[in-house]
Design a protein around this motif. Structure first.
Motif, PDB file in Angstrom:
ATOM      1  N   ALA A 488      15.114  78.702  -8.853  1.00  0.00           N
ATOM      2  CA  ALA A 488      15.368  77.431  -8.463  1.00  0.00           C
ATOM      3  C   ALA A 488      14.493  76.503  -8.260  1.00  0.00           C
ATOM      4  N   LEU A 489      13.082  76.908  -8.412  1.00  0.00           N
ATOM      5  CA  LEU A 489      12.092  75.943  -8.173  1.00  0.00           C
ATOM      6  C   LEU A 489      11.453  75.822  -9.787  1.00  0.00           C
ATOM      7  N   GLY A 490      12.019  76.480 -10.787  1.00  0.00           N
ATOM      8  CA  GLY A 490      11.284  76.393 -12.043  1.00  0.00           C
ATOM      9  C   GLY A 490      10.926  77.681 -12.524  1.00  0.00           C
ATOM     10  N   GLY A 491      10.577  78.826 -11.630  1.00  0.00           N
ATOM     11  CA  GLY A 491       9.888  79.861 -12.182  1.00  0.00           C
ATOM     12  C   GLY A 491      10.672  81.172 -12.682  1.00  0.00           C
ATOM     13  N   HIS A 492      10.925  81.453 -13.887  1.00  0.00           N
ATOM     14  CA  HIS A 492      12.062  82.597 -14.329  1.00  0.00           C
ATOM     15  C   HIS A 492      11.285  83.663 -14.894  1.00  0.00           C
ATOM     16  N   TYR A 493      11.375  84.825 -14.242  1.00  0.00           N
ATOM     17  CA  TYR A 493      10.532  86.048 -14.636  1.00  0.00           C
ATOM     18  C   TYR A 493      11.483  87.292 -14.760  1.00  0.00           C
ATOM     19  N   GLN A 494      10.939  88.291 -15.759  1.00  0.00           N
ATOM     20  CA  GLN A 494      11.576  89.451 -15.610  1.00  0.00           C
ATOM     21  C   GLN A 494      10.824  90.035 -14.582  1.00  0.00           C
ATOM     22  N   VAL A 495      11.632  90.603 -13.495  1.00  0.00           N
ATOM     23  CA  VAL A 495      10.974  91.334 -12.430  1.00  0.00           C
ATOM     24  C   VAL A 495      11.628  92.652 -12.444  1.00  0.00           C
ATOM     25  N   GLN A 496      10.512  93.734 -11.938  1.00  0.00           N
ATOM     26  CA  GLN A 496      10.982  94.924 -11.909  1.00  0.00           C
ATOM     27  C   GLN A 496      10.501  95.571 -10.523  1.00  0.00           C
ATOM     28  N   HIS A 497      11.343  96.213  -9.688  1.00  0.00           N
ATOM     29  CA  HIS A 497      10.756  97.036  -8.877  1.00  0.00           C
ATOM     30  C   HIS A 497      10.064  98.408  -9.284  1.00  0.00           C
ATOM     31  N   HIS A 498       9.120  99.035  -8.493  1.00  0.00           N
ATOM     32  CA  HIS A 498       8.162  99.990  -9.368  1.00  0.00           C
ATOM     33  C   HIS A 498       9.062 101.003  -9.396  1.00  0.00           C
ATOM     34  N   SER A 499      10.088 101.330  -8.630  1.00  0.00           N
ATOM     35  CA  SER A 499      11.086 102.652  -8.785  1.00  0.00           C
ATOM     36  C   SER A 499      11.806 102.482 -10.261  1.00  0.00           C
TER      37      SER A 499
END
Length: 649
Positions: A488-499
């Protein structure tokens, strides 16, 4: 005589219902504007009701089947009753259809009646105790009145006595089920609930979607309220959502704060907002009160402050934001959104964050971490690991988001174990080093939207300088914020939890693991990984790959009990009769497991804070690192082709 009486009763009740609907809509419209697609929402409502809502209701098969029979029978019977007895369409086929609908409704109402004979403590009583009788009377009256239409009995059977009895029965039934649907009473949820599904503030939740990120405040608009002070400061469709509450108490039964004896009951909180919407006090609330707070002492109206009127501040600060209430709610009400909205006013406008709240927020502003540690010490935990820093290499495959666990000696062991796993799998990775800032999760949950946005925008600017494929973190809170709230603030990333990342590495055959031997293991689902992001299977896949048969707790998966560490709860520290982590540890002890596998630094801290004797607490990364065969640990990561982070202009 019935042919004259029934249309009068039906259309009088319908007319009053329409007037009540207009009155109710005016009450909701006291709230702030909210953009919704009115027609599209109405068209989508039947599917949302039949599929999404019943997906939640179906977890309780008894009530699911009862609701299908009762509600389905009522809707069909009401439509047919208006056609047959209201408009006088005395068609034998319609008559038989109405008989079937009322019989179905009567059968469902019997099960409702049975449930209300000895209702669970979570269910509200009061007016709800008369609902089964009203359902039975409505269905029985129209069933008997329809027998002549179907040709089963001759017209005029029974004389004036039967007519009088049927008239009274119809009057009772339509008063409760038609008139009461919009003016108030147990059936109010049917009208408000249907429109709530149509104009839900999180329409993306429907159709199998997920929406858990908090919505940002517009801090650039000087006219926009900083949070919610009064009931009218909620958006109109939030007020509509509160009015849809069916008072089933499933949220109450799931709430860890309520179970711990803290002054929070999510069901009563929603009902307090309904009281504030219409004006009045909580004296007539027929459910469980806030622990330690008697009924009748709180009240308000749409134009009066909520805190110290409708609720006390410690009720709001008791919430761990675990979303157990939202997950269980069959009406899909957003309790956590409402609580954080009210916290925002207390923090931003009043500066009234309790206990260590103000100190933590000051630390975040001054040192970019809640503990107030010197920012230059963020990478001390890795002094001997020779990690690549993104500012030096400018690009990498995996960006390891360290989080504030970097300042905690216990979590440093988890981070070091995960680094060992990454190197064993030859993963190309780097860290931000001293450029990393707090993700802002704690600030946002404590209601300090300004500090959250400041931290988030700084992180987004930093990430925009570098190239990477994805972000991986051991912290579900950072994972959730980066994945679901930075956008919503402009940052779009592929994010994963370490599991999930470790599960991928194992599935790809990049880790050579020795089988786990000895200690029995149970797994604790972190709220911000499970309920917030739907990740339940990856941690269990990792444990199975180690040869571990998980001893599941009674409350696991989407019904996992919170550890008590979310939402800033350890910071605000509202007392109760017992501690939430002690309750969770009792769940663990019931499995007789010797090790608790966790996937969150907050969960680790809270569970290790329980006095011994207790099982050992180990992060998934530690269990995997312990199982690595030494020959697989590589010292040189494989080169990769990173992609740039996506940032809105």
């Amino acid at each position: 005589m019935l042919n004259t009486l029934l249309p009068l009763l039906l259309f009088a009740a319908l007319g009053l219902a329409v007037l009540g609907a207009l009155r109710r809509v005016r009450m909701w419209r006291q709230g702030r504007p909210s953009r919704v697609e009115l027609l599209k929402g109405l068209l989508a409502m039947p599917r949302r009701y039949m599929v999404d809502l019943h997906h939640v209701v179906a977890r309780d098969r008894y009530m699911a089947n009862t609701h299908v029979a009762t509600a389905g029978g009522f809707v069909l019977a009401a439509v047919l009753a208006i056609l047959v007895h209201g408009f006088g369409l005395h068609n034998r086929l319609l008559g038989y259809a109405l008989l079937v609908a009322t019989a179905l409704m009567f059968g469902g109402a019997l099960f409702v009646y049975r449930r209300r004979l000895n209702p669970p403590a979570r269910l509200s009583r009061g007016p709800w105790m008369r609902l089964p009788k009203s359902l039975l009377v409505f269905s029985a009256s129209f069933f008997i009145a329809t027998l002549p239409v179907a040709g089963i009995l001759p017209e005029g059977t029974g004389g004036w006595v039967l007519v009088a009895l049927l008239g009274l029965g119809v009057l009772w039934g339509v008063s409760e089920l038609f008139f009461g649907m919009t003016w108030g009473g147990p059936m109010k949820h049917a009208f408000a609930g249907a429109l709530h599904l149509a104009w839900h503030r999180r329409a993306e939740r429907f159709g199998g979607g997920r929406s858990t990120g908090l919505k940002p405040l517009d801090l650039q608009d000087p006219s926009a309220p900083l949070g919610v002070e009064k009931p009218r400061d909620f958006t109109w469709n939030q007020l509509l959502g509160f009015d849809a509450c069916v008072q089933c108490g499933k949220c109450e039964a799931a709430c860890p704060a309520f179970a711990a004896g803290q002054p929070l009951n999510p069901k009563k909180l929603i009902q307090d907002m309904v009281v504030g919407l219409a004006g009045g006090t909580d004296a007539k609330f027929a459910g469980s009160p806030y622990p330690g707070k008697p009924l009748g002492e709180h009240g308000g109206n749409p134009h009066q402050p909520i805190v110290d009127g409708l609720v006390d501040a410690d009720t709001l600060w008791s919430c761990t934001t675990c979303r157990a209430c939202v997950e269980e709610c069959p009406m899909m009400i957003e309790h956590v959104d409402a609580i954080v909205d009210m916290r925002r006013h207390l923090t931003l406008e009043k500066g009234a964050t309790p206990n260590k709240g103000a100190e933590v927020l000051d630390n975040l502003i001054a040192t970019d971490n809640p503990g107030g540690f010197a920012p230059g010490g963020r990478m001390n935990w890795a002094a001997d690991l020779d990690l690549e820093v993104l500012g030096e290499v400018h690009g990498t495959d995996v960006l390891l988001w360290v989080g504030d666990g970097a300042f905690d000696m216990r979590n440093q062991r988890t981070l070091r174990a995960f680094v060992k796993v990454l190197r064993a799998a030859n993963v190309g990775f780097a860290v931000l080093g001293l450029e990393e800032r707090d993700s802002g999760d704690v600030a946002r949950r404590l209601g300090d939207e300004a500090t959250f946005q400041q931290l988030a925008r700084r992180n987004i600017r930093t990430l925009a300088q570098y190239r990477f494929t994805r972000i991986v973190t051991c912290d579900p809170h950072s994972f959730h914020v980066l994945k679901n709230e930075y956008g919503a603030l402009g940052g779009h990333y592929q994010v994963q939890h370490h599991s999930s990342f470790i599960a991928e590495l194992i599935a790809a055959g990049r880790l050579d693991l020795a089988p786990h031997k000895g200690a029995s293991v149970t797994y604790h689902d972190p709220c911000y990984l499970g309920r917030y992001n739907g990740e339940y299977e990856a941690p269990r896949q990792v444990l199975r790959a180690l040869g571990i048969e998980v001893r599941e707790m009674a409350r696991s998966g989407f019904r996992s009990r919170c550890c008590g560490g979310g939402g800033g709860a350890p910071i605000t520290d509202i007392p109760g009769k017992q501690r939430i982590p002690d309750m969770r540890m009792q769940d663990i002890r019931e499995t007789a497991a010797e090790v608790v596998a966790v996937g969150c630094p907050q969960c680790t801290a809270m569970l290790e804070g329980v006095v011994e004797p207790r099982p050992q607490i180990k992060d998934l990364a530690e269990l995997v690192a312990d199982a690595l065969r030494e020959a697989t640990v590589a010292s040189t990561p494989v080169a990769s082709q990173p992609e740039p982070a996506q940032v809105d202009p």
